[in-house]
Design a protein around this motif. Structure first.
Motif, PDB file in Angstrom:
ATOM      1  N   PHE A 210       8.241   7.989   2.898  1.00 21.68           N
ATOM      2  CA  PHE A 210       7.797   6.731   2.307  1.00 21.68           C
ATOM      3  C   PHE A 210       8.940   5.721   2.249  1.00 21.68           C
ATOM      4  O   PHE A 210       8.766   4.532   2.547  1.00 21.68           O
ATOM      5  CB  PHE A 210       7.239   6.958   0.895  1.00 21.68           C
ATOM      6  CG  PHE A 210       5.819   7.423   0.879  1.00 21.68           C
ATOM      7  CD1 PHE A 210       4.812   6.676   1.473  1.00 21.68           C
ATOM      8  CD2 PHE A 210       5.463   8.608   0.244  1.00 21.68           C
ATOM      9  CE1 PHE A 210       3.488   7.093   1.444  1.00 21.68           C
ATOM     10  CE2 PHE A 210       4.150   9.040   0.215  1.00 21.68           C
ATOM     11  CZ  PHE A 210       3.159   8.289   0.823  1.00 21.68           C
TER      12      PHE A 210
ATOM     13  N   THR B 207       2.064   6.965  -6.305  1.00 22.45           N
ATOM     14  CA  THR B 207       0.981   7.917  -6.589  1.00 22.45           C
ATOM     15  C   THR B 207       1.408   9.341  -6.266  1.00 22.45           C
ATOM     16  O   THR B 207       1.118  10.274  -7.028  1.00 22.45           O
ATOM     17  CB  THR B 207      -0.274   7.557  -5.774  1.00 22.45           C
ATOM     18  OG1 THR B 207      -0.689   6.231  -6.108  1.00 22.45           O
ATOM     19  CG2 THR B 207      -1.401   8.539  -6.053  1.00 22.45           C
ATOM     20  N   ARG B 208       2.106   9.474  -5.133  1.00 18.30           N
ATOM     21  CA  ARG B 208       2.591  10.822  -4.748  1.00 18.30           C
ATOM     22  C   ARG B 208       3.549  11.360  -5.785  1.00 18.30           C
ATOM     23  O   ARG B 208       3.457  12.527  -6.199  1.00 18.30           O
ATOM     24  CB  ARG B 208       3.300  10.737  -3.394  1.00 18.30           C
ATOM     25  CG  ARG B 208       3.877  12.069  -2.902  1.00 18.30           C
ATOM     26  CD  ARG B 208       2.774  13.023  -2.499  1.00 18.30           C
ATOM     27  NE  ARG B 208       3.297  14.254  -1.923  1.00 18.30           N
ATOM     28  CZ  ARG B 208       3.597  15.359  -2.604  1.00 18.30           C
ATOM     29  NH1 ARG B 208       3.410  15.371  -3.927  1.00 18.30           N
ATOM     30  NH2 ARG B 208       4.051  16.429  -1.997  1.00 18.30           N
TER      31      ARG B 208
ATOM     32  N   ASN C   1       0.833  -1.212   0.000  1.00 19.75           N
ATOM     33  CA  ASN C   1       0.000   0.000   0.000  1.00 19.75           C
ATOM     34  C   ASN C   1       0.864   1.257   0.000  1.00 19.75           C
ATOM     35  O   ASN C   1       0.580   2.230  -0.724  1.00 19.75           O
ATOM     36  CB  ASN C   1      -0.926   0.001   1.205  1.00 19.75           C
ATOM     37  CG  ASN C   1      -1.998  -1.063   1.106  1.00 19.75           C
ATOM     38  OD1 ASN C   1      -2.318  -1.539   0.017  1.00 19.75           O
ATOM     39  ND2 ASN C   1      -2.545  -1.474   2.248  1.00 19.75           N
ATOM     40  N   LEU C   2       1.905   1.258   0.821  1.00 14.56           N
ATOM     41  CA  LEU C   2       2.788   2.426   0.896  1.00 14.56           C
ATOM     42  C   LEU C   2       3.557   2.621  -0.403  1.00 14.56           C
ATOM     43  O   LEU C   2       3.812   3.752  -0.824  1.00 14.56           O
ATOM     44  CB  LEU C   2       3.759   2.282   2.065  1.00 14.56           C
ATOM     45  CG  LEU C   2       3.150   2.399   3.461  1.00 14.56           C
ATOM     46  CD1 LEU C   2       4.211   2.157   4.534  1.00 14.56           C
ATOM     47  CD2 LEU C   2       2.507   3.775   3.658  1.00 14.56           C
TER      48      LEU C   2
ATOM     49  N   GLU D 207       1.165   4.278  -2.666  1.00 13.81           N
ATOM     50  CA  GLU D 207       1.024   5.686  -2.265  1.00 13.81           C
ATOM     51  C   GLU D 207       2.258   6.491  -2.666  1.00 13.81           C
ATOM     52  O   GLU D 207       2.147   7.642  -3.099  1.00 13.81           O
ATOM     53  CB  GLU D 207       0.809   5.780  -0.758  1.00 13.81           C
ATOM     54  CG  GLU D 207      -0.561   5.303  -0.300  1.00 13.81           C
ATOM     55  CD  GLU D 207      -0.749   5.484   1.196  1.00 13.81           C
ATOM     56  OE1 GLU D 207      -0.053   6.357   1.759  1.00 13.81           O
ATOM     57  OE2 GLU D 207      -1.560   4.763   1.788  1.00 13.81           O
ATOM     58  N   ASN D 208       3.430   5.875  -2.505  1.00 14.14           N
ATOM     59  CA  ASN D 208       4.673   6.551  -2.878  1.00 14.14           C
ATOM     60  C   ASN D 208       4.682   6.850  -4.378  1.00 14.14           C
ATOM     61  O   ASN D 208       5.001   7.959  -4.811  1.00 14.14           O
ATOM     62  CB  ASN D 208       5.866   5.664  -2.495  1.00 14.14           C
ATOM     63  CG  ASN D 208       7.186   6.280  -2.927  1.00 14.14           C
ATOM     64  OD1 ASN D 208       7.587   7.320  -2.433  1.00 14.14           O
ATOM     65  ND2 ASN D 208       7.870   5.623  -3.865  1.00 14.14           N
TER      66      ASN D 208
END
Length: 422
Positions: A401, A137-138, A130-131, A134-135
């Motif tokens: 992250f 995506t960021r 998940n991270l 997110e990383n």
């Protein structure tokens, strides 16, 4: 079990040492991990307090030590937070074991906890996945914002260039229209002046030319009358001479400039005119003896006199012809100039309309380009601000992250080692 904190100045100036003693004998590994984290944080706070109340050298050393303690606290806190996050919805015992695995302390494999190890591995991998998303995506969001901002900037630059081009075209169109209006005014004035000059100076000469043509015709008639006299004295009858004198008088009346020459011809004609009878009694002999009168004329220098009259008539004719030529030349020039100016006036009048329409269209294009430029400038401003806002803290976020993913990976590796031993 409260941590005991002791502080003592080192022998070397500019340094400071903080000793941490965790009480409680031999607690479980997870309890030791929590106390180590808490002790690190408290030590950092105490060092900052010392830094506020000591000498400059000790103050500096305390600050450096506090910074190191805070770094250590952060290193310990990140794995701990990841463990709690990964095992949030698991039993307490599994959470405690995960916290122990997240610490830097070595652990021996306890195969009785193999199922727990496996669950911890699954949860840590899930959180790591998940991270990682997110990383990514960021990072991708930042890239998308940058791309949108960059694209908006290029569009605005293109619109700015288009506006400058439209502005230049509008200025050129205005200049061309203004030039055309100036040329139209120039030729309009030339036509007005030409028409005025024609009415004032040329139109009268047309009437003058008509009179000159009649005078020329009369002079040619006189030349015919007088010319016949040179070949036959019988032609010099009183009636013809009177007619010739009348024509001379008419020419002189119409053209005073020929008065002198007309007078000379009249004088010559008077020389060759037979004398009028002094009385009625003398008229009969004169009428009865025409041959005697003819002989008298022939006896005089009749031929020379007639030739002299013809020469003067030729001069009169030449002067009239010259004037007629001058008038024709002036009329032709004035008419040609007026015609040319009228054509130019009409031509520039058409150009004024066309170029004025072009200028109006260019102005409309410029205004449209200006509106588009302002619109795209606003879009770029908004997207640039969105990028600035979105980009803010990117490095910190990506670093966080990475630390979190690395912390999870460390536990994953440790769990794998434990499972391998079971």
């Amino acid at each position: 079990h409260r941590p005991q904190i002791e502080g003592a100045a080192m022998a070397e100036p500019g340094s400071y040492e903080v000793l941490i003693d965790v009480e409680g004998g031999s607690p479980p590994q997870q309890r030791s991990s929590r106390k180590l984290v808490a002790g690190t944080a408290i030590a950092a706070v105490m060092l900052l307090a010392v830094a506020m109340q000591t000498s400059e050298d000790t103050h500096r050393a305390a600050l450096v030590s506090a910074a190191k303690m805070m770094g250590l606290y952060a290193e310990l806190e990140v794995p701990r937070k990841m463990a709690l996050m990964a095992m949030e919805h698991t039993p307490k015992v599994e959470q405690e074991l995960a916290l122990s695995l997240a610490s830097n302390e070595p652990m021996l494999a306890d195969c009785a906890n193999k199922a727990v190890y496996t669950n911890i591995l699954v949860n840590f991998k899930s959180l790591q996945g998940n991270l990682t998303v997110e990383n990514q995506t960021r990072y991708q969001t930042d890239l998308d914002l940058f791309t949108a901002k960059d694209s908006a900037y290029k569009e605005w630059l293109d619109s700015e260039s288009a506006f400058r081009t439209a502005q230049t075209a509008k200025e050129q169109a205005d200049s061309a229209a203004e030039y055309a209006r100036g040329k139209f005014s120039e030729y309009k004035k030339a036509v007005e002046v030409g028409e005025e000059d024609y009415e004032k100076n040329i139109a009268p000469t047309i009437e003058e030319k008509k009179g000159l043509a009649l005078q020329k015709e009369m002079i040619e008639t006189l030349e015919g009358i007088v010319g016949k006299m040179s070949s036959s004295a019988a032609e010099a009858t009183p009636a013809k001479l009177s007619d010739a004198k009348a024509k001379l008088a008419a020419i002189e009346a119409k053209n005073p400039q020929l008065g002198k020459l007309a007078g000379e011809v009249d004088a010559i004609l008077s020389k060759i005119s037979p004398s009028s009878p002094a009385s009625p009694a003398a008229a009969a002999p004169a009428a009865a003896a025409p041959k005697a009168a003819a002989r008298k004329l022939l006896e005089s220098d009749f031929e020379g006199t007639v030739k002299q009259a013809l020469v003067i008539l030729g001069e009169m004719k030449a002067e009239v012809s010259t004037r007629i030529t001058e008038i024709d030349t002036a009329i032709a020039k004035s008419s040609a100039d007026l015609k040319a100016n009228r054509e130019q006036k009409l031509s520039w009048e058409v150009k004024v309309v066309d170029l004025s329409n072009t200028a109006d269209r260019a102005n409309a294009d410029k205004n449209a380009a200006d509106l588009q430029r302002e619109k795209l400038a606003g879009a770029y401003k908004a997207k640039n601000q969105a990028y600035v806002d979105g980009h803010e803290g990117l490095d910190g976020d990506l670093k966080a992250f990475k630390e979190q993913i690395d912390a999870l990976q460390a536990v994953i590796d440790k769990v794998k080692e434990l499972l391998a031993k079971c």
